[in-house]
Design a protein around this motif. Structure first.
Motif, mmCIF file in Angstrom:
data_model
loop_
_atom_site.group_PDB
_atom_site.id
_atom_site.type_symbol
_atom_site.label_atom_id
_atom_site.label_comp_id
_atom_site.label_asym_id
_atom_site.label_seq_id
_atom_site.Cartn_x
_atom_site.Cartn_y
_atom_site.Cartn_z
ATOM 1 N N ILE A 98 -22.485 37.227 14.122
ATOM 2 C CA ILE A 98 -21.450 38.158 14.753
ATOM 3 C C ILE A 98 -19.934 37.721 14.448
ATOM 4 O O ILE A 98 -19.759 36.450 14.501
ATOM 5 C CB ILE A 98 -21.304 37.982 16.386
ATOM 6 C CG1 ILE A 98 -22.981 38.331 16.626
ATOM 7 C CG2 ILE A 98 -20.519 39.161 16.959
ATOM 8 C CD1 ILE A 98 -23.478 38.351 17.963
ATOM 9 N N ARG A 99 -19.065 38.574 14.077
ATOM 10 C CA ARG A 99 -17.701 37.790 13.532
ATOM 11 C C ARG A 99 -16.657 39.005 14.009
ATOM 12 O O ARG A 99 -17.194 40.274 14.217
ATOM 13 C CB ARG A 99 -17.747 37.654 12.041
ATOM 14 C CG ARG A 99 -17.648 38.898 11.233
ATOM 15 C CD ARG A 99 -17.417 38.335 9.831
ATOM 16 N NE ARG A 99 -17.584 39.644 8.807
ATOM 17 C CZ ARG A 99 -17.547 39.584 7.550
ATOM 18 N NH1 ARG A 99 -17.679 38.277 7.024
ATOM 19 N NH2 ARG A 99 -17.438 40.733 7.005
ATOM 20 N N ASP A 100 -15.562 38.691 13.841
ATOM 21 C CA ASP A 100 -14.262 39.544 14.183
ATOM 22 C C ASP A 100 -13.977 39.864 12.847
ATOM 23 O O ASP A 100 -13.597 39.012 11.877
ATOM 24 C CB ASP A 100 -13.160 38.806 14.882
ATOM 25 C CG ASP A 100 -12.117 39.621 15.081
ATOM 26 O OD1 ASP A 100 -11.647 40.402 14.382
ATOM 27 O OD2 ASP A 100 -11.115 39.054 15.631
ATOM 28 N N SER A 101 -13.963 41.274 12.436
ATOM 29 C CA SER A 101 -13.639 41.740 10.827
ATOM 30 C C SER A 101 -12.323 41.369 10.571
ATOM 31 O O SER A 101 -11.858 41.296 9.402
ATOM 32 C CB SER A 101 -13.645 43.227 10.751
ATOM 33 O OG SER A 101 -12.972 43.724 11.789
ATOM 34 N N LYS A 102 -11.378 40.967 11.722
ATOM 35 C CA LYS A 102 -10.009 40.562 11.131
ATOM 36 C C LYS A 102 -9.935 39.147 10.861
ATOM 37 O O LYS A 102 -8.896 38.725 10.118
ATOM 38 C CB LYS A 102 -8.943 40.708 12.391
ATOM 39 C CG LYS A 102 -8.793 42.343 12.891
ATOM 40 C CD LYS A 102 -7.856 42.685 13.924
ATOM 41 C CE LYS A 102 -8.422 42.204 15.207
ATOM 42 N NZ LYS A 102 -9.582 42.587 15.876
#
Length: 80
Positions: free
Chosen positions: A52-56
């Motif tokens: 899971i990651r932050d796309s920014k």
């Protein structure tokens, strides 16, 4: 969003580069993320569970959970 494949070398491959097996994952943006690219969460089903990651911050930190933990989280959210 363009889904880029991320390749992982198998932990069973030898150290000199021969007999290597690689597995690719593709990141998917949450359907609840807005159209402007803000508030985006991306997930990928990887060789050792869900990432899971932050796309920014694509090169930033990632959270890794096993499949059963992810399934439990999704079931909890769906019941809410």
């Amino acid at each position: 969003m363009k889904d880029d494949l991320i390749w992982f070398k198998s932990s069973y491959s030898d150290g000199d580069g021969s007999e290597c097996v690689e597995v690719a994952v593709s990141w998917c943006k949450s359907s609840y993320s807005d159209d402007e690219g803000d508030n985006c969460v991306e997930i990928a089903n990887g060789p050792r569970g869900i990432r899971i990651r932050d796309s920014k911050q694509r090169s930033g930190p990632q959270l890794a959970v096993d499949g059963s933990a992810w399934a439990g989280f999704i079931a909890y959210i769906a019941a809410a």
